[in-house]
Design a protein around this motif. Structure first.
Motif, mmCIF file in Angstrom:
data_model
loop_
_atom_site.group_PDB
_atom_site.id
_atom_site.type_symbol
_atom_site.label_atom_id
_atom_site.label_comp_id
_atom_site.label_asym_id
_atom_site.label_seq_id
_atom_site.Cartn_x
_atom_site.Cartn_y
_atom_site.Cartn_z
ATOM 1 N N LEU A 198 1.150 -9.226 -4.914
ATOM 2 C CA LEU A 198 1.085 -9.846 -5.860
ATOM 3 C C LEU A 198 1.030 -8.672 -6.584
ATOM 4 N N ALA A 199 0.798 -7.308 -6.539
ATOM 5 C CA ALA A 199 0.448 -6.541 -6.904
ATOM 6 C C ALA A 199 1.640 -5.526 -6.752
ATOM 7 N N CYS A 200 2.479 -6.140 -5.891
ATOM 8 C CA CYS A 200 3.852 -5.209 -5.426
ATOM 9 C C CYS A 200 5.404 -5.361 -5.633
ATOM 10 N N THR A 201 5.986 -4.853 -4.436
ATOM 11 C CA THR A 201 7.380 -5.497 -4.683
ATOM 12 C C THR A 201 7.883 -6.096 -2.777
ATOM 13 N N ASP A 202 6.984 -5.375 -2.306
ATOM 14 C CA ASP A 202 7.264 -5.787 -0.359
ATOM 15 C C ASP A 202 6.181 -4.699 -0.057
ATOM 16 N N ILE A 203 6.223 -5.553 1.563
ATOM 17 C CA ILE A 203 5.034 -5.225 2.257
ATOM 18 C C ILE A 203 4.937 -5.326 3.898
ATOM 19 N N LYS A 204 4.707 -4.044 4.253
ATOM 20 C CA LYS A 204 5.231 -3.557 5.627
ATOM 21 C C LYS A 204 4.202 -3.269 6.249
ATOM 22 N N TRP A 205 3.876 -2.877 7.797
ATOM 23 C CA TRP A 205 3.281 -3.020 9.311
ATOM 24 C C TRP A 205 3.681 -2.241 9.319
ATOM 25 N N VAL A 206 4.053 -0.502 9.658
ATOM 26 C CA VAL A 206 4.629 0.530 10.319
ATOM 27 C C VAL A 206 3.142 1.498 11.235
ATOM 28 N N LEU A 207 4.021 1.947 12.364
ATOM 29 C CA LEU A 207 3.439 2.676 13.298
ATOM 30 C C LEU A 207 4.167 4.227 12.792
ATOM 31 N N PRO A 208 2.398 5.186 13.084
ATOM 32 C CA PRO A 208 2.695 5.546 11.699
ATOM 33 C C PRO A 208 3.230 6.648 12.256
ATOM 34 N N SER A 209 4.447 6.933 12.871
ATOM 35 C CA SER A 209 5.510 7.275 13.158
ATOM 36 C C SER A 209 6.548 7.134 12.574
ATOM 37 N N GLN A 210 6.237 5.926 12.276
ATOM 38 C CA GLN A 210 7.400 5.581 11.359
ATOM 39 C C GLN A 210 7.671 5.371 9.786
ATOM 40 N N LEU A 211 6.545 6.243 9.263
ATOM 41 C CA LEU A 211 6.358 6.231 7.932
ATOM 42 C C LEU A 211 6.868 7.311 7.247
ATOM 43 N N ALA A 212 7.403 7.879 8.275
ATOM 44 C CA ALA A 212 8.624 9.116 7.210
ATOM 45 C C ALA A 212 9.782 8.321 6.973
ATOM 46 N N ARG A 213 10.572 7.468 7.766
ATOM 47 C CA ARG A 213 11.636 6.572 6.964
ATOM 48 C C ARG A 213 10.836 6.443 5.681
ATOM 49 N N TYR A 214 9.980 6.262 5.302
ATOM 50 C CA TYR A 214 10.205 5.148 3.246
ATOM 51 C C TYR A 214 9.679 6.921 2.814
ATOM 52 N N ALA A 215 9.923 6.351 1.279
ATOM 53 C CA ALA A 215 9.928 7.433 0.481
ATOM 54 C C ALA A 215 8.347 6.890 -0.447
ATOM 55 N N PHE A 216 7.379 8.177 0.018
ATOM 56 C CA PHE A 216 6.240 8.318 -0.331
ATOM 57 C C PHE A 216 6.155 9.209 -1.550
ATOM 58 N N PRO A 217 4.886 8.899 -2.595
ATOM 59 C CA PRO A 217 4.850 10.253 -3.759
ATOM 60 C C PRO A 217 4.312 10.427 -3.232
ATOM 61 N N THR A 218 3.949 12.406 -3.364
ATOM 62 C CA THR A 218 3.755 12.861 -2.692
ATOM 63 C C THR A 218 2.442 13.476 -2.206
ATOM 64 N N ALA A 219 1.736 12.389 -3.315
ATOM 65 C CA ALA A 219 -0.135 13.056 -3.250
ATOM 66 C C ALA A 219 -0.074 11.614 -2.636
ATOM 67 N N ASN A 220 0.349 10.922 -2.146
ATOM 68 C CA ASN A 220 -0.002 9.570 -0.388
ATOM 69 C C ASN A 220 0.667 10.741 0.344
ATOM 70 N N ARG A 221 1.789 11.728 0.664
ATOM 71 C CA ARG A 221 2.309 12.319 2.123
ATOM 72 C C ARG A 221 1.606 13.356 1.897
ATOM 73 N N LYS A 222 0.772 13.915 1.484
ATOM 74 C CA LYS A 222 -0.690 14.920 1.617
ATOM 75 C C LYS A 222 -1.513 14.373 3.063
ATOM 76 N N ILE A 223 -1.708 13.182 2.709
ATOM 77 C CA ILE A 223 -2.204 11.940 3.728
ATOM 78 C C ILE A 223 -1.713 11.889 4.885
#
Length: 358
Positions: free
Chosen positions: A326-351
């Motif tokens: 509704l307020a985004c372009t795409d959605i995915k369910w990913v494994l924690p180990s797969q997070l690094a494949r995607y481009a995240f803002p630095t603020a999110n990467r701190k998590i």
DNA sequence: TAAACGTGGAG
DNA sequence: TCTCCAAGTTT
């Protein structure tokens, strides 16, 4: 001394200094307009040491403008991740397509041609034209502003159009027919390594003899400071939403803040609302799903250019519904180990570290 | 014209 | 912790 004589002296002393003191930077080993262009886009509002590794990584992965143009935007953004001002990456992608589709695969060599490329303004066009093509084109960046204001003792707000006009005119008069690119780089190099904003190293400066501000001892006061607006703080609730070991992430809209990057869902807390309430509401509004908000994971502070955020991050459990964009372009369910494949803002990467540890 | 647009380093 | 600011462009 007349102006032309003084200009000659400035050129000669500056170029001699540059020949002896230029830093060894990766983009100084190439004549390739593509590589020069890439470096100049990356260097916009970004310091040399930050750009170095990104530049090398980009060129290894995308050695020509054709590779750049053909790559998916997600690939460009992943390579750009952490460098900031992501509009640059999106515009660079457009520009690469322009070069391959409208300019026959060759970068234009004129100021007019270069400025037709997305993300290339007056400064960048001048830099590429002079450095890659030897065109006698001036540049005015933050360093040049500082040096010119000090050498010629220019008072007044440097961001006003009248002052900008003066600065560009001066830069235009100064840039030599021979070695215009080296001269432009030398100005920036001097600003970056000697003529600092605070505590300029005047004793090391080749232009000290002709620097009016230094002669008057007012170099610290020039250029005039521009007043800044206060930065408000925004409180944001963020959810790491789990469903059978996978985490829900969404892609932000292509334009605007952090456009095209992935993030954990969430949104601004309204006054009178708790973070948990805000999170449930935002997830309902943006994804149309119901969640259970569990324990608070971490609080992340992050400062942007014009505001600061405090991210209150919660571990959540998916309850019901099918996630909608509704307020985004795409959605995915990913494994924690797969997070690094995607481009995240630095603020999110701190998590991430908190997530992978827990 | 002014505001939006990231991040990391320095003092 | 806080402020400034660094090779600007776009809207």
């Amino acid at each position: 001394m007349t102006d032309p004589d003084q200009y000659k002296l400035i050129r000669r002393r500056l170029l001699t200094w540059f020949d002896r003191n230029a830093r060894d930077l990766p983009w100084r080993h190439t004549q390739d307009p593509y590589a020069i262009w890439l470096s100049e886009i990356m260097l916009q509002q970004t310091q040399v040491e930050t750009v170095r590794d990104y530049y090398t990584r980009f060129l290894n992965r995308l050695p020509t403008v054709h590779h750049f143009a053909k790559a998916p935007l997600d690939t460009i953004l992943k390579l750009w991740e952490g460098l900031g001002y992501y509009t640059r990456a999106r515009n660079a992608h457009k520009a690469a397509k322009q070069v391959t589709q409208e300019f026959g695969g060759e970068f234009p060599s004129t100021l007019e041609g270069l400025q037709q490329l997305s993300g290339v303004g007056r400064y960048t066009a001048g830099a590429i034209a002079s450095i890659a093509f030897g065109v006698r084109a001036p540049i005015v960046d933050g360093n040049v502003v500082r040096i010119l204001c000090r050498i010629f003792c220019l008072h007044g707000d440097p961001t006003t159009s009248s002052m900008q006009k003066r600065l560009w005119a001066l830069a235009s008069d100064l840039v030599p027919v021979k070695r215009p690119g080296d001269f432009n780089e030398a100005m920036m190099e001097l600003g970056a390594t000697v003529c600092h904003r605070q505590s300029p190293a005047c004793e090391l400066c080749p232009l000290k003899p002709m620097c009016r501000a230094c002669q008057q001892g007012i170099q610290m006061d020039l250029p005039e400071r521009v007043k800044r607006r206060p930065r408000p703080t925004v409180q944001v609730a963020v959810g790491v939403i789990y469903k059978r070991g996978r985490i829900l992430i969404d892609k932000r809209p292509p334009e605007g803040l952090l456009g095209g990057l992935w993030e954990f869902p969430g949104g601004k807390k309204k006054s009178g609302e708790s973070f948990r309430q805000a999170l449930k509401r935002e997830v309902r509004e943006e994804l149309d799903i119901e969640i259970l908000v569990n324990k608070k994971l971490v609080v992340v502070d992050h400062a942007y250019t014009h505001f600061q955020v405090q991210l209150h991050v919660y571990v959540c459990e998916f309850v019901s519904g099918e996630p909608q964009c509704l307020a985004c372009t795409d959605i995915k369910w990913v494994l924690p180990s797969q997070l690094a494949r995607y481009a995240f803002p630095t603020a999110n990467r701190k998590i991430f570290p908190v997530l992978l540890r827990g």
